[in-house]
Design a protein around this motif. Structure first.
Motif, PDB file in Angstrom:
ATOM      1  N   UNK A   1       0.848  -1.189   0.000  1.00 47.58           N
ATOM      2  CA  UNK A   1       0.000   0.000   0.000  1.00 47.58           C
ATOM      3  C   UNK A   1       0.884   1.240   0.000  1.00 47.58           C
ATOM      4  N   UNK A   2       0.476   2.269  -0.718  1.00 50.53           N
ATOM      5  CA  UNK A   2       1.152   3.561  -0.692  1.00 50.53           C
ATOM      6  C   UNK A   2       0.124   4.634  -0.356  1.00 50.53           C
ATOM      7  N   UNK A   3       0.544   5.627   0.418  1.00 54.92           N
ATOM      8  CA  UNK A   3      -0.381   6.703   0.763  1.00 54.92           C
ATOM      9  C   UNK A   3      -0.829   7.444  -0.487  1.00 54.92           C
ATOM     10  N   UNK A   4       0.119   7.728  -1.345  1.00 52.49           N
ATOM     11  CA  UNK A   4      -0.202   8.379  -2.624  1.00 52.49           C
ATOM     12  C   UNK A   4       0.550   7.651  -3.738  1.00 52.49           C
ATOM     13  N   UNK A   5      -0.111   7.459  -4.849  1.00 52.41           N
ATOM     14  CA  UNK A   5       0.528   6.758  -5.956  1.00 52.41           C
ATOM     15  C   UNK A   5       0.571   5.264  -5.700  1.00 52.41           C
ATOM     16  N   UNK A   6       1.607   4.615  -6.228  1.00 49.86           N
ATOM     17  CA  UNK A   6       1.744   3.167  -6.078  1.00 49.86           C
ATOM     18  C   UNK A   6       3.049   2.858  -5.351  1.00 49.86           C
TER      19      UNK A   6
ATOM     20  N   UNK B   1       7.933   7.777   1.045  1.00 44.61           N
ATOM     21  CA  UNK B   1       7.295   8.698   1.987  1.00 44.61           C
ATOM     22  C   UNK B   1       6.409   7.957   2.978  1.00 44.61           C
ATOM     23  N   UNK B   2       5.536   7.089   2.482  1.00 43.10           N
ATOM     24  CA  UNK B   2       4.680   6.302   3.361  1.00 43.10           C
ATOM     25  C   UNK B   2       4.129   5.129   2.567  1.00 43.10           C
ATOM     26  N   UNK B   3       4.851   4.010   2.596  1.00 43.16           N
ATOM     27  CA  UNK B   3       4.420   2.789   1.932  1.00 43.16           C
ATOM     28  C   UNK B   3       4.643   1.607   2.855  1.00 43.16           C
ATOM     29  N   UNK B   4       3.807   0.563   2.692  1.00 36.38           N
ATOM     30  CA  UNK B   4       3.889  -0.627   3.520  1.00 36.38           C
ATOM     31  C   UNK B   4       3.763  -1.873   2.648  1.00 36.38           C
TER      32      UNK B   4
END
Length: 603
Positions: free
Chosen positions: A30-35, A97-100
């Motif tokens: 999962x990404x906060x924005x984009x892929x 930036x923010x991905x899991x």
């Protein structure tokens, strides 16, 4: 005819997509924005050495004490390293930036409108006793933090209004609304999955020092409450070969030794009592690291630039207290703080004054509000200082003399306008003297505090300085029993729900939040809601700029300073990959060079 049918199907597909009804597919990340950056077939993260050797010991020195091993209870002082005990549904990475990516949850499903999220558990996921991590454990964890967690956890996880088991190993969570675009990632990466079999019979609101059952890469091997905690690597850790963990968690043992004196703590590092140290005090970095082990090459000193926001480090004025309710009074005290003197005399000119809650990043506000920011701010114009719209925030600048006379004149004028007048050398309003206490926990703050105390005295203000131990300090922070403290708020490149915990009006009225200033602003609350609902990176940046301005011009604290450099000292048997990610050093990717460790008589 066929073309018309195709056209109709295209229209229907577009409608489903635009209304969020489109079928979600199972994803590995999962990404906060984009892929997400890493594709489904990735083997390891770019900032690790996938062939890093396992073994050895990494020892830390920690300031303070601890009296709690309970991940749920927010009272007391939790031991360092507890995050290694419990896995989360997905693992966050530090070069985005923010991905899991998948951990306990092997796959995830999420519709475009983010109104729900479905996690599919990895059938191999296990607790340390060998028992399987089940959907019941996940649901128990969610319910526990919804009802017993911190104010922010209750608010955030409380947005899950429905849960249901789907297929053989899926859990679908439906949200109260789809405005919080960050919520699926918060649940995925920040909800510790705790075993129902262990925590189900406990009062999870109370602290404890029993070793809890976990599922992560380490378990507690030894414990001396308040003094030392030792973690042992779980050799059969169920997730050790997952791509997101490959090359990480390489030390067999992690040891945290606690020190109640920062000077003793540094001296212990010099003689090899612990191995790795991040230095926050520039003066100490420049003057305190000339010792034999450095000169002999056994200790390595390095400075690494990072690209993460530094956050805010400031002197907090508790606006719950009558003396600090007036924002202009709080502004006056900022004029009395002489950063230029501090930087010259105590900081070796190595610091930069902080003028943003998101300094050292594109998230920091600058110039005047943009058109998009004004769309957010204009409806609140009558509740905001005019400066939000007309000026760029900048803290007062002095001549560095230690007695900023021009700034003190301005401070005196502001205080007089607000009804504070000097009588017999004391600042008084309506018969009440301007007296407050600066509560500190670290002796390293004493010189700053005493210098500030001296300048305030010229205004007729009496500031007492009180140093307490870490347990007392934590207890007083819990229920906001202070006038002034020094606090630091760390932020990421993708700020979101944690901003409620920092500045939200609701959590600021409950014990245990980080809203230390007592901010109670509908404008701040509105902007935080807009932030967590941001659909694009551009929208998020716009909202953060607006929030930054409102916080700055609220004068809730006196901004101190920052540095975009990590200053690291470590014994030379420690090694790390060449690639340093976006957020800076990731200690979980380091390893021990056994030959060098033997020479230094390390395990």
């Amino acid at each position: 005819m066929i073309r018309n049918i195709v056209h109709i199907f295209l229209i229907i597909g577009t409608l489903f997509t635009s209304t969020g009804i489109s079928h979600a597919k199972k994803m590995h990340g999962l990404a906060m924005h984009g892929i997400p950056k890493y594709e489904s077939n990735f083997t390891h993260l770019d900032y690790v050495n996938p062939n890093a050797p396992k073994g050895g010991t990494l020892r830390y020195g920690v300031y303070g004490s601890f009296d709690n091993l309970n991940r749920v209870a927010f009272k007391g002082r939790r031991a360092s390293g507890l995050g290694y005990l419990n896995d989360t549904l997905m693992r966050r990475v530090w070069d985005e930036a923010f991905s899991l990516y998948g951990l306990i949850a092997q796959f995830v499903e999420m519709p475009e409108d983010r109104s729900s999220v479905t996690f599919y558990l990895n059938p191999n996921a296990r607790f340390h006793d060998g028992s399987q991590i089940t959907r019941d454990d996940v649901l128990f964890s969610l319910k526990t933090f919804q009802t017993k967690g911190t104010p922010n956890q209750k608010k955030t996880y409380g947005k899950v209004v429905k849960t249901e088991k789907v297929e053989d190993n899926g859990i679908k969570m439906t949200f109260v609304n789809n405005e919080d675009k960050e919520l699926p990632l918060i649940i995925a990466g920040f909800l510790p999955i705790i075993p129902k079999s262990y925590y189900g019979n406990l009062d999870v609101t109370k602290t404890f020092l029993d070793v809890p059952l976990g599922s992560g890469p380490y378990t507690i091997a030894d414990l001396d409450p308040g003094r030392r905690i030792v973690y042992s690597r779980v050799k059969n850790y169920w997730a050790k070969d997952l791509p997101v963990n490959k090359g990480a968690y390489n030390f067999d043992t992690l040891t945290y030794d606690y020190y109640k004196d920062s000077g003793v703590q540094l001296e212990a590092f010099k003689v090899g009592e612990y191995d790795y140290r991040r230095e926050w005090n520039v003066k100490r970095w420049i003057t305190g690291y000339d010792f034999d082990a450095v000169n002999e090459g056994n200790v390595i000193l390095t400075e690494m630039k990072n690209d993460r926001p530094t956050g805010m480090d400031g002197l907090v004025m508790n606006s719950r207290k009558k003396i600090f309710r007036n924002p202009r009074v709080r502004e006056a005290l900022n004029y009395a703080y002489d950063f230029e003197w501090y930087n010259k005399v105590l900081g070796y000119n190595a610091y930069t004054r902080t003028n943003s809650y998101f300094e050292n990043s594109p998230l920091a506000s600058s110039g005047l509000p943009s058109e998009e920011e004004l769309k957010l701010l204009n409806p609140w114009k009558d509740q905001l200082p005019i400066e939000v719209f007309t000026k760029t925030y900048k803290s007062p600048v002095s001549d560095g003399s230690g007695m900023p006379r021009e700034n003190l004149i301005i401070a005196k004028q502001i205080l007089e306008e607000e009804g504070w007048l000097i009588e017999n050398g004391k600042l008084i309003k309506d018969g009440e003297e301007f007296v407050f206490e600066f509560l500190i926990v670290s002796p390293s703050l004493e010189k700053l505090a005493l210098a500030f105390q001296k300048t305030l005295k010229t205004l007729g203000i009496t500031m007492t300085v009180r140093t307490v131990d870490s347990s007392q300090y934590q207890a007083r922070l819990l229920n906001y029993d202070f006038d002034m403290i020094n606090a630091i708020w760390r932020v990421s490149l993708s700020p979101g729900n944690e901003q409620q915990f920092y500045w939200g009006s609701g959590v600021g009225k409950e014990d245990g939040s980080k809203n230390y200033p007592g901010i109670d602003s509908p404008v701040v609350d509105f902007l935080i809601e807009q932030l967590i609902g941001a659909k694009t990176r551009e929208e998020l940046t716009t909202v953060i700029h607006a929030l930054d301005r409102v916080l700055l011009w609220g004068h809730y604290l006196i901004p101190l300073h920052h540095s975009g450099i990590d200053r690291i000292a470590y014994w030379n048997f420690l090694e790390f990959p060449d690639t340093i990610p976006l957020y800076g050093i990731v200690i979980e990717s380091w390893w021990s060079n056994s030959e060098k460790a033997q020479k230094l008589k390390r395990q």
